[in-house]
Design an enzyme around this catalytic site. Sequence first.
Site, mmCIF file in Angstrom:
data_model
loop_
_atom_site.group_PDB
_atom_site.id
_atom_site.type_symbol
_atom_site.label_atom_id
_atom_site.label_comp_id
_atom_site.label_asym_id
_atom_site.label_seq_id
_atom_site.Cartn_x
_atom_site.Cartn_y
_atom_site.Cartn_z
ATOM 1 N N ASP A 171 0.982 -1.205 0.148
ATOM 2 C CA ASP A 171 0.090 -0.088 0.280
ATOM 3 C C ASP A 171 1.037 1.162 -0.420
ATOM 4 O O ASP A 171 -0.083 2.116 0.583
ATOM 5 C CB ASP A 171 -0.673 0.260 1.226
ATOM 6 C CG ASP A 171 -1.895 1.203 1.264
ATOM 7 O OD1 ASP A 171 -2.639 1.525 0.062
ATOM 8 O OD2 ASP A 171 -2.805 1.464 1.881
ATOM 9 N N CYS A 204 -27.701 -7.117 -1.985
ATOM 10 C CA CYS A 204 -26.944 -6.780 -0.500
ATOM 11 C C CYS A 204 -26.220 -4.885 -0.436
ATOM 12 O O CYS A 204 -25.967 -5.105 -2.044
ATOM 13 C CB CYS A 204 -26.671 -7.471 0.282
ATOM 14 S SG CYS A 204 -25.942 -6.243 1.855
ATOM 15 N N CYS A 210 -18.882 2.010 6.419
ATOM 16 C CA CYS A 210 -19.387 0.814 5.576
ATOM 17 C C CYS A 210 -18.757 -1.147 5.095
ATOM 18 O O CYS A 210 -19.052 -1.861 5.313
ATOM 19 C CB CYS A 210 -18.634 1.109 3.911
ATOM 20 S SG CYS A 210 -16.950 1.083 3.635
#
Length: 379
Positions: free
Chosen positions: A140, A197, A250
């Site tokens: 990352d 979903c 989330c």
Amino acid sequence: MAKTASKQKILNAASVKQLAYEHGFDVCGLADARATWDAEARLRAFVAAGYHGSMGWMEATLDRRSHPTAMWEGAKTAIMLGVNYGPNSNPLDRLARTEQANISVYAGGDDYHDVIKKKLKAFAGLLHRQSGAEVKVFVDTAPLMEKPLAARAGVGWQGKHTNLVSTDFGSWLFLGCILIAEELTPDQASSDHCGSCTACLDICPTKAFPSPYQLDARRCISYLTIEHAGPIPVEFRAAMGNRIYGCDDCLAACPWNKFAQSARETKLQVREALTDQRLTDLARLDDTGFRALFAKSPVKRIGVARFLRNVAIGLGNSQHPDAVPAAQHLSHHDSALVRGAAIWALKQLMSPEDFSALAENSMAYEPDASVRAEWEQPL
């Protein structure tokens, strides 16, 4: 001949995965680093729409980020690795404790970049010594799209919130990658199990998802509290609540978390010192205290001014009586960024009459035009 046999014994998919688990990784998958993919088109559309906000490095590294071989032409296989950082409790429960600081789960322990890079280097070094193949590690911090690679390697799929979802670990995986100049049998790519979903989209406090599988970072609380350097836009301040570093909404809302497990890597577990920090106490931190409290933590990377900006917004949202003195303290901070956020907080916490009187006495001494504008915003 013996060397060749040893190489064949070590460098196969099964043995690489076994070594990965022995090095502390929770999941490992392999992908062909040279294969074509549609992730480049999605990335270019993301940047073209301006969804990256002030993260100019995404645009500057667009070409290198477009494909693994654009990073390193010699890459043949991507060894995708995951480390579980699942929390012990539901992060959404902390939102109700408005007087306490809510720090994203990923930042509750040591900086995952450091923890995982150490594991990656040890693992990659072993692969190189045993095979002679050249390797490069990523976690990352380089222009490599780990999430699409992880999906291709069967580690999980990119959910509608754009983060990786695993059937074994839910949304709680840190990713690392070893690119290796060696052909290894790839795993089957993960299929999408989101179905109909929309829990992750529906829960977003700032409606940061223009549509499923698309994120507008400019509206995302994680971006606003971590990457964004200026004042938090007024339209998002109330929605921040007590989230002062990142947002887990989330991720936490994903139904696949029912299979999640608590992190087994102790360095990634949430520190006890960060579980019940009051916003009023954090507001009193100076630079030295900030660095001490968040030593080895990713929180330290944003600096004390940006951190106190976020704390001030949290104070304003807390509606707690003790928040007024703390916000007043921050309204005298050396940083205009902090002062501006503190003024907004005072406006939320004080009666219109008291705030107007305070503004009248304070504006004459405020040297920064942007901060004076905060005082003058309509109540």
